[in-house]
Design an enzyme around this catalytic site. Sequence first.
Site, PDB file in Angstrom:
ATOM      1  N   CYS A 124       0.557 -18.436   5.833  1.00  0.00           N
ATOM      2  CA  CYS A 124       0.123 -17.309   6.656  1.00  0.00           C
ATOM      3  C   CYS A 124      -1.350 -17.457   7.008  1.00  0.00           C
ATOM      4  O   CYS A 124      -1.755 -17.209   8.143  1.00  0.00           O
ATOM      5  CB  CYS A 124       0.305 -15.994   5.904  1.00  0.00           C
ATOM      6  SG  CYS A 124       1.958 -15.714   5.290  1.00  0.00           S
ATOM      7  N   ASP A 138      13.713  12.823  -2.331  1.00  0.00           N
ATOM      8  CA  ASP A 138      14.020  13.196  -0.967  1.00  0.00           C
ATOM      9  C   ASP A 138      15.304  12.443  -0.609  1.00  0.00           C
ATOM     10  O   ASP A 138      15.651  11.479  -1.276  1.00  0.00           O
ATOM     11  CB  ASP A 138      12.853  12.777  -0.068  1.00  0.00           C
ATOM     12  CG  ASP A 138      13.191  12.904   1.397  1.00  0.00           C
ATOM     13  OD1 ASP A 138      13.691  13.966   1.783  1.00  0.00           O
ATOM     14  OD2 ASP A 138      12.950  11.947   2.149  1.00  0.00           O
ATOM     15  N   ASP A 173       9.659   9.976   1.415  1.00  0.00           N
ATOM     16  CA  ASP A 173       9.125   9.082   2.433  1.00  0.00           C
ATOM     17  C   ASP A 173       8.620   9.785   3.682  1.00  0.00           C
ATOM     18  O   ASP A 173       7.844   9.229   4.428  1.00  0.00           O
ATOM     19  CB  ASP A 173      10.197   8.066   2.865  1.00  0.00           C
ATOM     20  CG  ASP A 173      11.210   8.695   3.794  1.00  0.00           C
ATOM     21  OD1 ASP A 173      11.617   9.829   3.521  1.00  0.00           O
ATOM     22  OD2 ASP A 173      11.562   8.065   4.795  1.00  0.00           O
ATOM     23  N   CYS A 184       0.865 -15.900   1.973  1.00  0.00           N
ATOM     24  CA  CYS A 184       0.834 -17.255   1.443  1.00  0.00           C
ATOM     25  C   CYS A 184      -0.163 -18.124   2.191  1.00  0.00           C
ATOM     26  O   CYS A 184      -0.782 -17.690   3.161  1.00  0.00           O
ATOM     27  CB  CYS A 184       2.217 -17.874   1.575  1.00  0.00           C
ATOM     28  SG  CYS A 184       2.733 -17.917   3.286  1.00  0.00           S
ATOM     29  N   ASP A 196       7.477  15.348   3.137  1.00  0.00           N
ATOM     30  CA  ASP A 196       7.386  15.222   1.676  1.00  0.00           C
ATOM     31  C   ASP A 196       5.956  15.095   1.193  1.00  0.00           C
ATOM     32  O   ASP A 196       5.662  15.282   0.018  1.00  0.00           O
ATOM     33  CB  ASP A 196       8.148  13.978   1.195  1.00  0.00           C
ATOM     34  CG  ASP A 196       9.590  14.002   1.594  1.00  0.00           C
ATOM     35  OD1 ASP A 196      10.219  15.057   1.421  1.00  0.00           O
ATOM     36  OD2 ASP A 196      10.090  12.979   2.080  1.00  0.00           O
TER      37      ASP A 196
END
Lengths: 734, 56
Positions: A44, A448, A627, A41, A631
Amino acid sequence: MGAIGAASPRDARTLSDLTRFVQPGADGSSRFEVLVKGAKCAGCISKIESGVKAVPGVTGARLNLSTGKLQVVWQGAPVAPLAILERVRDLGYEAQPFDAGETLNEGEREGRFLLRCLAVAGFGTVFVMGLTDGIWYGGVDLSPQLRQIFFWLAAAVAIPVTLYAGQPFFRSAARALARRTTNMDVTIGAALILALALSLYETIAGAEQTYFDAAAMLAFLLLIGRYLDYRLRDKAQGAARHLLAMQSQLARRIRTDGVVETVAARDIAPGDRLLLASGDRVPVTARLEEGATEADVSLVTGESLPVDVKAGAKLEAGTVIVGHGVTLLALARADQSLVADLARLLEAGRQRRSVYVRLADRAARLYVPAISILSIAVFAGWIAAGADFAHAMTYAIAVLIITCPCALGLAVPAVQIVATGRLFAEGMLVKSGDALERLADIDTAVFDKTGTLTRGSLVLQNRDAIDAGVLERAARLARASSHPLARALAGAAGLGPVAPGVREVPGSGLEYDDGGTLVRLGSAAWCGAQDAETGEGSALWFREGDGTPVHFELRDALRPDAAAMIAALRARGLRIEMLTGDREATAAAIAAEAGVDVWHARVGPAEKVARLETLRAQGRKVLMVGDGLNDAAAMALAHVSIAPGSAAEVSQLASDMVLRSDRLMAVAGAYDVARKARRLVMENFALATIYNVVAIPMAAIGLILPIIAAATMASSSLLVSLNSLRLNMGGGRS
Amino acid sequence: MISGIAMIILCALGVGLGALAILMWAISSGQYDDPEGDAMRILIDDPADTPPGPHR
């Protein structure tokens, strides 16, 4: 976020070796680029920019929100790059030094070039239309001489404009022809050049009709589609670039003279001694030199519980230290470590993945030959009917111009940009446009377990069976430790006081002396309990003096919407499977809870790949959601893949889409949007085809006037764009 | 009549080319490189903030 969090600039003995990320400028200035994650934003932007500018010596800082790149400039006095990284981190954002390669600005250059082409084509379209459309309307009663002057003026503008703005199409067409194939751009390039040539010929001959405006407008409308497509690709590549930079991990190396320095992971050599604190990720394959600690290997193997690591044990890259800080001996370089192995596996998987042909290219394969044959047929037909060569040629070219895939060029990118925008708002980052097309194809979803269907962190399971007072007294001990089991228990009890003088015995547990009573928290042996094999989860025991030991059962819990998401996908007719590297008992419990009936436990990375190969051999199109590092290879092989935002960098890199929130339901939402997007693309193709079916016979018999060509071209493109926007309207929003 | 039309056409050409030149300058000075950031920057109300300009 890896070993990086450990480096502290306040440590006077820490030297930074990030100078290779700093680029010297021409005027004695230095430039340092940082990838910032988490900035969203206006607040930030100003917080980061003003914060970094406050670092002594820094003269300028600018954050590009679209790419996430923060560019820091300083002049004269040297500034420590590490101080800048630390400042950004102190402000609460993830930051990584960005290794600016030559590929860095390629996307940016392409975007600027397409914008320039678009601007030139827009200018040419408006100007040429202004000159010639008045003539088509017949509102100005012009003498033939004046009309010809107007045509020459139009030629003077339209020819250079179209040749400049058409470059993206000409280049792509030339590349295709060099490979002895054709694509949509071959027809587009031919139509643009032939339209100009025909119009020039007509102008010289003093004819009443030219297609200069159609040529410029054709380029303009097609460039809109091309630019949208670029924006989509650039965003996708930006995400990939971000992930690559995140891999440029930092580590703390102990020099032979005892000084600790911060180095990039790729500069680590075998034999280096590395200092890792609790929470750091092991950067390269390494051996634990002395002492003992606990490590989280869930990203490497899928095992959900932390494992004990003893001196002499080998740790794979990607393991996270969760116990005491330790010193490791590097055994390999970063590019020889597990992460690099996986990256290679991943590349191999990509190559083995069946080649996917994008919808637009599939349309072009039908379209290009059809149009060519049609134009030749029209030419032959007119010759046969006794027309002279020039007239027959004119009509054939008119067919080519009128059928030029203006709406087709917009049909796919317009839908995909709307779809990815909507998915982004719903928490899904789509890394490529064809990922959406592939997601619409799937018939099987493979998940997973650890970190995907589950949270990947431990949760107290038997809370109801435990007295609240006991839980609080146990938490007083647990709060003193950073061990994952203790942290999970402390988390379950909430905030509260810490017992005084807690002693931690690695591998056993915690204890303290409560006015003569020895209070202990830890393993069954530590608390003198019979270790009842619970089968699943991990046990923590608590004992006060000679009292009965109390059992706390901690287990990795299912994400709250996992079962709902599985049910939603099954309701859409998909087959669901779960593959995990974890033990059978844990897998069975989670599978039952999530509603998955087909599952395989103790599956290693190679076996996951094998399972996906089997599914593919059965003709299934598989969505893989995972993740871990284990994987990544399977995800690269799957038809399409999704990684949660908490996933390992390699997995995020391997995946086609990344979940930005904890809501798994977004997977089902993405499937719906992908299906709807494909339907809209097909509708757009149909709209473009209907327009052609009406326009082609008119062009073929010589009825298409330039004004009609311009009007139909613009209206069909508008229709396609508006149809694409329907994706954003209600209906199916999950 | 003819000279009037010629003048109008030349004016149109001049205005069009002028606008095109300005747009080209804006593109090459990087003003289109960060559409998202620029949309946000208007919300920053810091008077001391330096105006956006060439940063490359």
